[in-house]
Design a protein around this motif. Structure first.
Motif, PDB file in Angstrom:
ATOM      1  N   LYS A 118     -47.576 -14.487  16.968  1.00  0.00           N
ATOM      2  CA  LYS A 118     -47.617 -12.992  16.582  1.00  0.00           C
ATOM      3  C   LYS A 118     -47.429 -12.869  15.158  1.00  0.00           C
ATOM      4  N   MET A 119     -48.433 -13.078  14.151  1.00  0.00           N
ATOM      5  CA  MET A 119     -48.039 -12.758  12.850  1.00  0.00           C
ATOM      6  C   MET A 119     -48.328 -11.355  12.249  1.00  0.00           C
ATOM      7  N   SER A 120     -47.510 -10.654  11.652  1.00  0.00           N
ATOM      8  CA  SER A 120     -47.863  -9.476  10.932  1.00  0.00           C
ATOM      9  C   SER A 120     -48.648  -9.898   9.458  1.00  0.00           C
TER      10      SER A 120
ATOM     11  N   THR B 224     -37.378 -12.519   4.614  1.00  0.00           N
ATOM     12  CA  THR B 224     -38.474 -12.845   3.975  1.00  0.00           C
ATOM     13  C   THR B 224     -39.413 -14.014   4.044  1.00  0.00           C
ATOM     14  N   SER B 225     -38.563 -15.114   4.863  1.00  0.00           N
ATOM     15  CA  SER B 225     -39.242 -16.419   4.797  1.00  0.00           C
ATOM     16  C   SER B 225     -38.722 -17.142   6.138  1.00  0.00           C
ATOM     17  N   ILE B 226     -39.396 -17.872   6.676  1.00  0.00           N
ATOM     18  CA  ILE B 226     -39.208 -18.824   7.642  1.00  0.00           C
ATOM     19  C   ILE B 226     -39.074 -20.311   7.009  1.00  0.00           C
ATOM     20  N   GLY B 227     -37.632 -20.912   6.984  1.00  0.00           N
ATOM     21  CA  GLY B 227     -37.307 -22.236   6.033  1.00  0.00           C
ATOM     22  C   GLY B 227     -37.832 -23.308   6.675  1.00  0.00           C
ATOM     23  N   PRO B 228     -37.819 -24.383   5.727  1.00  0.00           N
ATOM     24  CA  PRO B 228     -38.207 -25.928   6.358  1.00  0.00           C
ATOM     25  C   PRO B 228     -37.540 -26.026   7.636  1.00  0.00           C
ATOM     26  N   ASP B 229     -38.416 -26.600   8.440  1.00  0.00           N
ATOM     27  CA  ASP B 229     -37.819 -27.251   9.894  1.00  0.00           C
ATOM     28  C   ASP B 229     -37.048 -26.282  10.612  1.00  0.00           C
ATOM     29  N   ALA B 230     -37.060 -25.019  10.261  1.00  0.00           N
ATOM     30  CA  ALA B 230     -36.391 -24.051  11.131  1.00  0.00           C
ATOM     31  C   ALA B 230     -36.522 -23.994  12.626  1.00  0.00           C
ATOM     32  N   PHE B 231     -37.543 -24.306  13.084  1.00  0.00           N
ATOM     33  CA  PHE B 231     -37.856 -24.377  14.437  1.00  0.00           C
ATOM     34  C   PHE B 231     -38.272 -25.526  15.149  1.00  0.00           C
ATOM     35  N   HIS B 232     -38.272 -26.865  14.140  1.00  0.00           N
ATOM     36  CA  HIS B 232     -38.855 -27.958  14.337  1.00  0.00           C
ATOM     37  C   HIS B 232     -38.384 -28.760  15.603  1.00  0.00           C
ATOM     38  N   ASP B 233     -39.422 -28.940  16.472  1.00  0.00           N
ATOM     39  CA  ASP B 233     -39.101 -29.898  17.760  1.00  0.00           C
ATOM     40  C   ASP B 233     -38.213 -28.784  18.652  1.00  0.00           C
ATOM     41  N   ASN B 234     -38.304 -27.549  18.939  1.00  0.00           N
ATOM     42  CA  ASN B 234     -37.670 -26.768  19.878  1.00  0.00           C
ATOM     43  C   ASN B 234     -38.491 -26.358  20.811  1.00  0.00           C
ATOM     44  N   ASP B 235     -37.874 -25.841  21.907  1.00  0.00           N
ATOM     45  CA  ASP B 235     -38.617 -25.521  23.065  1.00  0.00           C
ATOM     46  C   ASP B 235     -38.923 -23.735  23.086  1.00  0.00           C
ATOM     47  N   LEU B 236     -39.609 -23.513  22.009  1.00  0.00           N
ATOM     48  CA  LEU B 236     -40.227 -21.984  22.087  1.00  0.00           C
ATOM     49  C   LEU B 236     -41.457 -21.909  22.802  1.00  0.00           C
ATOM     50  N   ILE B 237     -41.394 -20.535  23.395  1.00  0.00           N
ATOM     51  CA  ILE B 237     -42.559 -20.310  24.006  1.00  0.00           C
ATOM     52  C   ILE B 237     -43.480 -19.208  23.222  1.00  0.00           C
ATOM     53  N   SER B 238     -42.834 -18.396  22.770  1.00  0.00           N
ATOM     54  CA  SER B 238     -43.606 -17.456  21.742  1.00  0.00           C
ATOM     55  C   SER B 238     -42.630 -17.280  20.532  1.00  0.00           C
TER      56      SER B 238
ATOM     57  N   VAL C 258     -37.985 -13.289  18.691  1.00  0.00           N
ATOM     58  CA  VAL C 258     -38.790 -12.278  17.969  1.00  0.00           C
ATOM     59  C   VAL C 258     -37.701 -12.088  16.524  1.00  0.00           C
ATOM     60  N   ILE C 259     -38.435 -12.335  15.523  1.00  0.00           N
ATOM     61  CA  ILE C 259     -37.603 -12.335  14.282  1.00  0.00           C
ATOM     62  C   ILE C 259     -37.648 -11.077  13.678  1.00  0.00           C
ATOM     63  N   PRO C 260     -36.459 -10.407  13.488  1.00  0.00           N
ATOM     64  CA  PRO C 260     -36.291  -9.027  12.948  1.00  0.00           C
ATOM     65  C   PRO C 260     -36.606  -9.208  11.421  1.00  0.00           C
TER      66      PRO C 260
ATOM     67  N   THR D 202     -42.609 -14.098  17.342  1.00  0.00           N
ATOM     68  CA  THR D 202     -43.049 -13.000  16.732  1.00  0.00           C
ATOM     69  C   THR D 202     -42.567 -12.687  15.274  1.00  0.00           C
ATOM     70  N   ILE D 203     -43.372 -12.918  14.176  1.00  0.00           N
ATOM     71  CA  ILE D 203     -43.008 -12.581  12.845  1.00  0.00           C
ATOM     72  C   ILE D 203     -43.313 -11.492  12.169  1.00  0.00           C
ATOM     73  N   PRO D 204     -42.424 -10.805  11.920  1.00  0.00           N
ATOM     74  CA  PRO D 204     -42.516  -9.403  11.049  1.00  0.00           C
ATOM     75  C   PRO D 204     -43.483  -9.444   9.700  1.00  0.00           C
ATOM     76  N   GLU D 205     -43.697  -8.383   9.332  1.00  0.00           N
ATOM     77  CA  GLU D 205     -44.404  -8.282   8.021  1.00  0.00           C
ATOM     78  C   GLU D 205     -43.711  -8.313   6.869  1.00  0.00           C
ATOM     79  N   THR D 206     -42.271  -8.652   6.930  1.00  0.00           N
ATOM     80  CA  THR D 206     -41.615  -8.710   5.867  1.00  0.00           C
ATOM     81  C   THR D 206     -41.466 -10.147   5.245  1.00  0.00           C
TER      82      THR D 206
END
Length: 286
Positions: A118-120, A79-93, A64-66, A95-99
């Motif tokens: 989940k995108m705001s 304000t942003s999710i950068g290049p390759d931030a989660f690239h090839d990681n074992d995420l399950i879910s 959950v990104i604050p 949540t992206i805030p409206e900011t």
């Protein structure tokens, strides 16, 4: 003398390696960030280290990104999710805030365990390859009304999705953005003007996938580049969702057609008819 020089070089190498390993600006509550503006106090989510491939699975599970974080007594906005931030990681879910307004290139590429996004209503732009190869995504993907650009290859190979619903502000979709989404049953576009498309945007989507659009815009989509490749185009009143108008190039022999006076038509051609399919009945344009 030579030994002193060698020791100095080794120390420099260690220092360089140390700075290389911690290229992110800060770490807070399990998430790495880079500061993007010290004036506006903004940060971007990033990966651990200088390059995403230096470490494996720096993120996993449910993230959950604050909206904001506190760093050195100042409040920074995410304000942003950068290049390759989660690239090839074992995420399950995720949540992206409206900011957050931008998801940058390859941010979630090859996160094949990612099942839920989940995108705001704050995202404006999804850059190229953002969710490329996220084959674990399942069910419905809802892209918010704030979104106006979907980059090339952004959802390439997301074959577990059954519904993609894009908001009413999208104006452009890049090359092969949804290519290989082979599990799609419905693609919903809420824009009154068909977004401009690059090449092969919808390749390998099943022929049975229904394109649903605003009821007054069916003909626009039926003649628009890439959109016209859908076999089934259905117009919906997005407020009442009562009546449909569709364009279907493949007439199904298992359904019945009637003219607008209720008289059955065996070989409907070039006009508007009532189509009865099981318990469903709706208007169609052939």
């Amino acid at each position: 003398m030579k030994q002193n020089i060698l020791k100095t070089l080794m120390l420099i190498a260690v220092l360089l390696n140390g700075s290389h390993a911690f290229a992110h600006d800060l770490y807070k509550d399990g998430i790495y960030y880079n500061i993007t503006s010290t004036t506006n106090l903004t940060v971007e989510v990033t990966h651990k280290g200088n390059s995403y491939y230096e470490y494996s699975n720096w993120y996993s599970g449910n993230i959950v990104i604050p909206e904001t974080i506190v760093y050195n007594s100042s409040v920074y906005t995410v304000t942003s999710i950068g290049p390759d931030a989660f690239h090839d990681n074992d995420l399950i879910s995720i949540t992206i805030p409206e900011t957050v307004s931008v998801i940058r290139r390859r941010a979630f590429q090859y996160c094949d365990k990612l099942a839920t996004i989940k995108m705001s209503n704050g995202i404006n732009k999804i850059e190229e390859n953002a969710f490329y190869g996220c084959s674990g995504l399942i069910g419905d993907l809802i892209l918010p009304n704030s979104l106006w650009e979907i980059g090339a290859y952004s959802f390439y190979g997301c074959n577990g999705l059954s519904v993609i619903n894009i908001g009413n502000s999208v104006v452009s979709i890049g090359d092969q953005a949804f290519l290989g989404c082979t599990g799609l049953e419905y693609f919903i576009s809420n824009s009154s003007t068909p977004p401009s498309c690059g090449r092969h945007v919808f390749n390998q989507i099943p022929e049975t996938c229904e394109l649903q659009v605003p009821i007054e815009c069916v003909q626009l989509y039926a003649t628009a580049v890439e959109w016209k490749n859908f076999e089934i185009i259905i117009g919906k009143d997005l407020e009442t969702r009562v009546e449909y108008i569709s364009i279907n190039n493949n007439i199904n022999s298992n359904v019945e057609y009637y003219n607008l006076h209720g008289v059955r038509v065996n070989n409907p051609k070039n006009g508007m008819f009532i189509k009865k399919e099981g318990e469903r009945a709706f208007k169609v344009m052939l």
